[in-house]
Design an enzyme around this catalytic site. Structure first.
Site, short mmCIF file in Angstrom:
data_model
loop_
_atom_site.label_atom_id
_atom_site.label_comp_id
_atom_site.label_asym_id
_atom_site.label_seq_id
_atom_site.Cartn_x
_atom_site.Cartn_y
_atom_site.Cartn_z
CG PHE A 85 -24.73 21.46 32.72
CD1 PHE A 85 -25.93 21.94 32.01
CD2 PHE A 85 -24.53 20.02 32.88
CE1 PHE A 85 -26.83 20.88 31.40
CE2 PHE A 85 -25.22 19.29 32.47
CZ PHE A 85 -26.65 19.72 31.69
CG ASP A 109 -22.15 18.76 39.53
OD1 ASP A 109 -21.40 17.77 39.16
OD2 ASP A 109 -23.10 19.26 38.94
CE LYS A 119 -20.85 14.84 31.82
NZ LYS A 119 -21.18 15.84 31.99
#
Ligand code: PLP
Length: 268
Positions: free
Chosen positions: A121, A206, A235
């Site tokens: 993702f 990532d 995040k």
């Protein structure tokens, strides 16, 4: 909720206040928060020193744009690079950090193919969505950005088959998050890195979900001997404020000069 698009399946709880690990809903009920958002509030809710720093900045100036010098932005970048000679590009989210990484990798190498992994993702914008190896995320949105190929995670043979002279970069999570919390096998990760170095293919990690201490080290890749060319953050980086960053080795800056990429709010 009647006035927002129904893109989320929401729990019937409206959280209106938070302090440390405790949150309170609109009816006054309190909860011990084991979620911290979606891997976001690493420092707890409304940490006092950060709240004070934000309040003091709000009273000074809100926005100057990237047309001017910003010593504060540079000192945050220095903390993010953690004693290495990497450079930072600031943006507002994880998907944007990955967009920056993908653009930098293509521009620097002059190549187009990017290898990513099944069940990965990387975000919801077209580039990051195209990098995401999940059909359900692509569904209904028409043509994807070309050049992406997905191979099984933790499988070196299928990776070797895809790695070729047209490959610009490999993009991976060291622990797949949205894919179901699947840790990358350390030997596999090291072999992917070795093959990338050997062929001049850029290794992009990532760290949007694994970064900022969530695995016990500052970045998840520090659990092994990985040295990515580029990694991406968001995040936990803003603890709830929209802050993302793309971090890359200094020599890559030849492909990211003035005008090559940008963001109005990045580094605000
Ligand atoms: C959440 C996530 C993203 C996307 O971040 P946004 O800030 O929602 O754009 C990208 N990569 C990973 C690994 C994520 O967990």
């Amino acid at each position: 909720m009647k006035h927002v698009f129904p893109t989320y399946d929401r729990y019937p709880v409206d959280i209106v206040k938070g302090n440390g690990t405790v949150v309170k809903d609109a009816t006054g009920k309190t909860y011990l928060d084991f979620t911290s958002g979606i891997a976001v509030c690493n420092s707890g809710h409304c940490p006092e020193n950060v709240t004070e720093a934000i309040q003091s900045q709000l009273a000074n100036i809100w926005h100057t744009s990237n047309l001017y010098e910003c010593a504060l932005q540079d000192s945050v970048a220095e903390l993010i690079t953690d004693g290495t000679d990497k450079l930072v590009f600031f943006c507002n989210s994880g998907t944007e950090a990955n967009e920056a990484a993908l653009k930098l990798a293509r521009k620097y190498t002059g190549k187009e193919k990017i290898i990513t992994f099944e069940k990965s993702f990387h975000g919801r914008t077209f580039g990051s969505m195209s990098a995401t190896g999940q059909a359900k995320i692509h569904q209904g949105f028409g043509s994807l950005v070309p050049g992406f190929t997905y191979v099984p995670y933790n499988d070196i043979e299928s990776f070797k088959t895809e790695l070729d002279e047209n490959t610009a970069a490999v993009l991976l999570e060291v622990i797949q998050g949205e894919g179901g919390v699947i840790p990358g096998n350390a030997a596999w990760l090291m072999e992917v890195q070795r093959l990338c170095k050997k062929t001049g293919v850029l290794l992009i990690i990532d760290e949007v979900q694994t970064g900022l201490g969530r695995t016990g080290t500052l970045y998840g890749f520090q659990q092994t001997f990985l040295d990515p060319d580029i990694f991406t953050l968001a995040k936990g980086l803003g603890n709830g404020l929209p802050i993302g960053a793309m971090v890359g080795k200094e020599h890559l800056s030849s492909a990211f000069g003035p005008g090559s990429h940008g963001s109005t709010f990045g580094g605000n």
